[in-house]
Design a protein around this motif. Sequence first.
Motif, PDB file in Angstrom:
ATOM      1  N   GLN A 171       0.959  -1.068   0.000  1.00  0.00           N
ATOM      2  CA  GLN A 171       0.064  -0.122  -0.049  1.00  0.00           C
ATOM      3  C   GLN A 171       0.840   1.377   0.071  1.00  0.00           C
ATOM      4  OE1 GLN A 171      -3.465   0.396   2.435  1.00  0.00           O
ATOM      5  NE2 GLN A 171      -4.504  -1.610   1.916  1.00  0.00           N
ATOM      6  N   ARG A 182      -0.534   8.155   1.969  1.00  0.00           N
ATOM      7  CA  ARG A 182      -0.932   6.751   1.951  1.00  0.00           C
ATOM      8  C   ARG A 182      -2.079   6.682   3.038  1.00  0.00           C
ATOM      9  NH1 ARG A 182      -0.705   2.662   5.870  1.00  0.00           N
ATOM     10  NH2 ARG A 182      -0.047   0.691   5.091  1.00  0.00           N
ATOM     11  N   ALA A 186      -5.572   4.775   2.346  1.00  0.00           N
ATOM     12  CA  ALA A 186      -6.080   3.694   2.876  1.00  0.00           C
ATOM     13  C   ALA A 186      -7.547   3.925   3.263  1.00  0.00           C
ATOM     14  CB  ALA A 186      -5.300   3.222   4.151  1.00  0.00           C
ATOM     15  N   ARG A 203      -2.833  -7.571  -1.116  1.00  0.00           N
ATOM     16  CA  ARG A 203      -2.555  -7.189  -2.333  1.00  0.00           C
ATOM     17  C   ARG A 203      -3.638  -7.651  -3.252  1.00  0.00           C
ATOM     18  NH1 ARG A 203       4.122  -6.771  -3.313  1.00  0.00           N
ATOM     19  NH2 ARG A 203       4.511  -5.938  -1.345  1.00  0.00           N
TER      20      ARG A 203
END
Length: 212
Positions: A171, A182, A186, A203
């Motif tokens: 990620q 990030r 998320a 993933r």
Amino acid sequence: MEGRSLFDGVSQEEYAAMMTCFKAVTKSYKRGEEIPMPHARVAVVQKGRVDLMKTDIDGVRTIFEQLRAGGVFGDVLGYAWADASLFLVAEEDSDILYIDYEHIVKRCPNACTHHSTVVSNLVLLMSEKTQALSEHLEILSRRTTREKLLAYFTMTAAKAKSPYFTLPFSQTGLADYICVDRSAMARELRRMAEEGLIEIERRNVKLKAVRR
């Protein structure tokens, strides 16, 4: 090796002979080690994974390209625009093969078929890099994190010819690739899953019907 290789269509015997003819050398890099951009040479990832990255003035990283076994790089392959903010990092312990560009493109006095094959592969690899850069710019041109994610997922699913696919990034790597924060990414992934746009486990991703 994944994808096209510089040496596709070349036998082991021909490969061994070419390494001597090309005066090729191999260097090893540890995970996290920076790899210099080769000048007037073609570099081939023999083992491991290398990321081509750029850092902006605020220190934000963007992954431009992820190179696995068979991947090639070098300023002669369209990286002549590279500046100090563009660099390569071994994301795994990696072995890199270096060949002087002139040894590849100069006319072989023996008119070796395998030499012509390598030149043809090099042209195709350069074409693929141009296409990949165009796709990346298309993703980065999207305004929101969701739009960037959907553009990337749609392209990846199309290449996989399936709504199911496995991300080549963590990620953190994905956030660097689409150039977003990030934590914000998320959160957006969680919202997309809650809204039924995707299913994601680590993933592994399934792209479902996209609602506009």
